[in-house]
Write an enzyme that holds these catalytic residues in place. Structure first.
Site, short mmCIF file in Angstrom:
data_model
loop_
_atom_site.label_atom_id
_atom_site.label_comp_id
_atom_site.label_asym_id
_atom_site.label_seq_id
_atom_site.Cartn_x
_atom_site.Cartn_y
_atom_site.Cartn_z
N HIS A 70 0.75 -1.07 0.02
CA HIS A 70 0.00 0.16 -0.09
C HIS A 70 1.01 1.39 -0.01
CE1 HIS A 70 1.09 0.84 4.13
NE2 HIS A 70 0.69 -0.30 4.65
N ASP B 201 3.99 -4.66 3.95
CA ASP B 201 5.39 -4.75 3.99
C ASP B 201 5.85 -6.19 4.79
OD1 ASP B 201 4.53 -3.67 6.39
OD2 ASP B 201 5.99 -2.10 6.54
#
Length: 461
Positions: free
Chosen positions: A71, A339
């Protein structure tokens, strides 16, 4: 989105002979880009590997592309801890109301800016994308559509996304970048729950692994590693900044909160006076603190990294193999995630061979020259793109791009150029001992080790 990047690895090579625990990077202040060394909270930028060209190789045609996309830049998240919105909002209040007794009478006090400072962290915006995060994803979608335009020959495209709001919104902006006002007609969104119901089709790794998540695997080791390092590298910062306060001794959390205000003000308004509180060498030690966290907690220093990332790698491998059926194979794959999912995937692909459970990152000093840098691999809007080519010899070749830079595969031969080009012939890539356990057994390993729940959702990575 191509932003120039100062190579920390090259810099570390230059200063490799320096043996002091805290090397002085001040001589590089004119070229050091702080925004690219904020760990997983860095702005989007290309890493530096070997300078290999990312252009499509001559005599080859692109046949398939897989996008694993983080994102965009965001506000602080909800929850407890010094990186969270509530904590940082309280620090903002303390700075304004004088609970932090800044001594403004000291000449050149670096906290002078607080007199006219307007805070930007707002608890009501916790977890949300920043405006720059929306722009990042829209632009990336546009660039991917342009680069791989010959593969876009379907009527509808599957968009797999972790179900969290900022990830879903990122996928939407990306899709608008690809398809514009036709986005709703051109996409089929598949939402993957960020809990145990996702099973091996996870896009949030450990949350779908009951054994890992419920038993807090790696939690103790990660906390101890960071605590040890923080006591070392934060001590001189506290000593230096204490001089600018009246009868007050800063804590580790105080210093970290100033750093995270720097980080999130950059994410929210592109600049921050808090960043001026830290030298380049201090910023790099903060960066290392983040890398310790990602390395020990499900990353390459964890026994679980291959398990957590292997399910994605297995699905990727199955899709790559499908090209042998030349009349019917999917050409584009899109997955949007966090992540914390991308790092285990890259570990399972063999990206971090210098960091292992047997050879973890040290917790008493920053070695500088290590591979597992979150700033390089998973900045905001970071991505892993897997390309599959068919070349004049009629063989298929695999190549990875990390944030648009070619990752130098070295374990499975070369491409048709017979030189270091970041490419590997498909069968050699799939069968390399570096990743073969994941390419053939990744899903089964995840299900067994995690005692994962079954899922009825079919995800195409």
């Amino acid at each position: 989105m191509r932003l120039s990047s100062f190579s920390l690895w090259f810099l570390a090579f230059i200063i490799g002979s320096v043996s002091a625990r805290f090397s002085d990077f001040e001589s590089f202040k004119n070229t050091f880009n702080l925004q690219e060394h904020l760990g997983s909270l860095s702005i989007y930028h290309e890493p530096y590997f070997t300078g290999l060209s990312s252009a499509f190789p001559e005599s080859c045609e692109i046949r398939q592309v897989h996008v694993l996309q983080r994102h965009g830049s965001r506000n602080p998240t909800t929850g407890d801890g010094v990186t969270k919105a509530g904590y940082l909002a309280e620090v903002q209040d303390k700075l304004i109301n004088g609970s932090f007794p800044i001594n403004y009478k000291i000449p050149d006090n670096p906290f002078q800016f607080i007199k006219s400072w307007v805070p930007v962290v707002d608890v009501s915006n916790a977890d949300k994308l920043s405006s720059s995060g929306r722009l990042e994803l829209f632009e990336m979608g546009r660039e991917v559509f342009i680069r791989y335009n010959t593969l876009f020959d379907a009527n509808v495209y599957e968009i797999n996304t972790a179900a969290q709001g900022r990830v879903v919104e990122s996928a939407e902006w990306y899709s608008y970048g690809m398809f514009g006002d036709q986005m709703a007609n051109k996409t089929n969104f598949i939402y993957i729950a960020e809990d145990e119901t996702a099973g091996a089709n996870t896009l949030s790794d450990h949350k779908a692994c009951p054994v890992y998540n419920e038993k807090n695997v790696d939690h103790k080791e990660t906390k101890e590693a960071q605590s040890n390092w923080e006591d070392i590298f934060l001590a001189p910062i506290k000593t230096r900044l204490n001089l600018y306060f009246s009868d007050y001794n800063l804590t580790n959390d105080d210093v970290k909160s100033f750093y995270y205000l720097c980080v999130f003000e950059i994410a929210l308004r592109d600049e921050s006076d808090f960043c001026s509180l830290f030298t380049p060498s201090e910023v790099i030690n903060f960066e290392y603190n983040t890398d310790l966290k990602f390395s020990f907690h499900g990353g390459p220093a964890s026994e679980w990294s291959e398990t957590l990332g292997g399910a994605y790698v297995h699905n990727l491998a199955e899709s790559l193999r499908s090209v042998y059926n030349e009349t019917n194979y999917q050409k584009t794959f899109f997955a949007f995630t966090h992540d914390t999912h991308i790092i285990p995937v890259e570990a399972a692909l063999g990206f971090f061979s210098d960091v292992t459970p047997e050879n973890p990152l040290p917790v008493t000093y920053n070695p500088y020259t290590y591979s597992a840098k979150t700033s390089s691999f998973v900045p905001f809007a970071g991505n892993l793109i897997t390309e599959l080519f068919q070349c004049q010899d009629q063989k298929f070749y695999v190549r990875h791009l990390v944030n648009q830079q070619v990752f130098p595969l070295t374990d499975c031969g070369y491409g048709p150029s017979n030189s270091s080009d970041g490419m590997c012939e498909l069968s050699a890539y799939l069968n390399s001992p570096v990743r073969s356990n994941s390419t053939y057994n990744g899903t089964d390993t995840f299900n067994v080790a995690c005692k994962a729940n079954p899922t009825n959702v079919t995800v195409h990575y």
